[in-house]
Design an enzyme around this catalytic site. Structure first.
Site, short mmCIF file in Angstrom:
data_model
loop_
_atom_site.label_atom_id
_atom_site.label_comp_id
_atom_site.label_asym_id
_atom_site.label_seq_id
_atom_site.Cartn_x
_atom_site.Cartn_y
_atom_site.Cartn_z
N ASP A 31 -10.13 9.26 -2.13
CA ASP A 31 -9.20 8.30 -1.54
C ASP A 31 -9.96 7.01 -1.30
O ASP A 31 -11.20 6.97 -1.39
CB ASP A 31 -8.62 8.85 -0.23
N SER A 32 -9.23 5.95 -0.95
CA SER A 32 -9.88 4.68 -0.64
C SER A 32 -10.65 4.76 0.67
O SER A 32 -11.57 3.99 0.90
CB SER A 32 -8.83 3.56 -0.54
N TYR A 43 -7.30 -0.14 -0.68
CA TYR A 43 -6.98 -0.39 -2.08
C TYR A 43 -5.69 -1.18 -2.25
O TYR A 43 -5.46 -1.78 -3.29
CB TYR A 43 -6.81 0.95 -2.82
N GLY A 44 -4.84 -1.16 -1.23
CA GLY A 44 -3.51 -1.74 -1.36
C GLY A 44 -3.45 -3.20 -1.72
O GLY A 44 -2.48 -3.66 -2.31
N CYS A 77 -4.75 9.31 -3.12
CA CYS A 77 -4.45 7.94 -2.71
C CYS A 77 -3.23 7.51 -3.52
O CYS A 77 -3.24 7.60 -4.75
CB CYS A 77 -5.64 7.02 -3.01
N THR A 132 -1.96 4.49 -3.92
CA THR A 132 -2.19 3.28 -4.71
C THR A 132 -2.95 3.61 -6.00
O THR A 132 -2.58 3.17 -7.09
CB THR A 132 -2.97 2.23 -3.89
N GLU A 162 -7.05 3.67 10.24
CA GLU A 162 -8.50 3.81 10.02
C GLU A 162 -9.29 3.41 11.27
O GLU A 162 -10.37 3.95 11.54
CB GLU A 162 -8.94 2.97 8.82
N CYS A 200 1.59 7.21 1.59
CA CYS A 200 0.15 7.00 1.79
C CYS A 200 -0.39 8.21 2.52
O CYS A 200 0.25 8.72 3.45
CB CYS A 200 -0.09 5.72 2.60
N THR A 201 -1.55 8.67 2.11
CA THR A 201 -2.09 9.90 2.72
C THR A 201 -2.60 9.68 4.14
O THR A 201 -2.94 10.65 4.82
CB THR A 201 -3.22 10.47 1.83
N HIS A 202 -2.63 8.44 4.60
CA HIS A 202 -2.96 8.17 6.00
C HIS A 202 -1.77 8.49 6.93
O HIS A 202 -1.95 8.78 8.11
CB HIS A 202 -3.32 6.70 6.22
#
Length: 275
Positions: free
Chosen positions: A17-18, A49-50, A80, A82, A161, A193-195
């Site tokens: 992932d980013s 990355y977005g 990710c 994106t 984050e 988004c995986t967040h």
């Protein structure tokens, strides 16, 4: 996808992932397949990355794929949205028969398209993922009666984050995004988004639990299990595997934040693959 060659069941699964949001996917895979060894890479040097160009995201993704191949991974999961939207085909072409490649968009799209009760579907994701239109185009191919309404939410990833969730700041930002007319009358919301599983309770609170929220991590774990079984690559060993976690730019903040994503404290190692 080319049929994988010369892979062994005891090889690890690579996940990238980013940042550390993809740990939600890694956690779901760990719960579904407890005997599989994981190698995780978070590209914290280039987060998020977005707002990066498609060419940059393809370059980063291919370099990370090479790193995971060097760790002898039998599968690479692009955790990710994106990168899944903009670099999946490039990574798949690069990897060829050396590993199975999975993205986090296709399993969600397949689930959504089969639900005839869903007519208007919202997607919240990064600018890059929304601009690509990948969710809308893939869903339309499978179910032409469904309409997709995408909304870029660029503040959410850096907010998460930095540990800003389940508080007044996160609630205010989430409310501001979800109140926008673009996704007002929807039957379901894709957390693109995986967040975003970390703020799922706050999103559910906004919608008062009246619409389903589609979280990719569970669907991806099911897809991973299916593909490993199909290719006879499930690790049948009963030993508890040792997982490895890497980032491209180490900070204490990221290591401390991992417990929120993975439900346990983990040790991050720095791997400078850009030199």
């Amino acid at each position: 996808m080319p049929e994988p060659e010369n892979l062994r069941s005891n090889q690890p699964i690579g996940v990238f992932d980013s940042g550390i949001g993809g740990l939600t996917v890694a956690r779901a895979i760990k719960e579904k397949l407890p005997h599989e060894k994981l190698v995780y890479f978070g590209d914290t040097a280039h987060l998020p990355y977005g707002d990066k160009s498609p060419d940059s995201i393809k370059y980063y993704s291919i370099r990370i794929a090479q790193f995971l191949l060097d760790q002898h991974c039998k599968m690479i999961v692009i955790a990710c949205n994106t990168a899944s939207a903009l670099a999946y085909e490039a990574v798949k072409d690069f990897v060829g028969k050396r590993a199975i490649v999975v993205n986090v968009i296709d399993p969600v799209v397949e689930k959504i398209s089969k639900d005839s009760g869903l007519k208007n579907i919202g997607v919240i994701a990064t600018k890059g993922a929304i601009k690509s239109g990948v969710h809308a185009s893939k869903i339309k191919k499978l179910n032409s009666k469904q309409e997709v309404h995408g909304l870029a939410t660029p503040l959410l990833v850096p907010m998460i984050e930095e540990g800003f969730f389940n508080n007044n700041i996160s609630r205010s930002i989430i409310h501001s995004y979800l109140s926008r007319p673009k996704i007002k009358n929807i039957d379901a919301l894709i957390l693109g988004c995986t967040h975003f599983p970390l703020i799922k309770p706050e999103i559910e609170e906004f919608y008062k639990n009246k619409i389903p929220l589609i979280d990719a991590s569970t669907e991806v774990a099911e897809q991973v299990a299916h593909l490993l079984k199909k290719n006879k690559l499930l690790n049948l060993s009963k030993k508890n595997p040792v997982h490895h976690f890497y980032v491209s730019d180490y900070t204490d903040v990221f290591e401390k934040s991992t417990r929120f994503f993975f439900s346990e404290a983990i040790r991050l190692h720095e791997a400078r693959i850009w030199k």
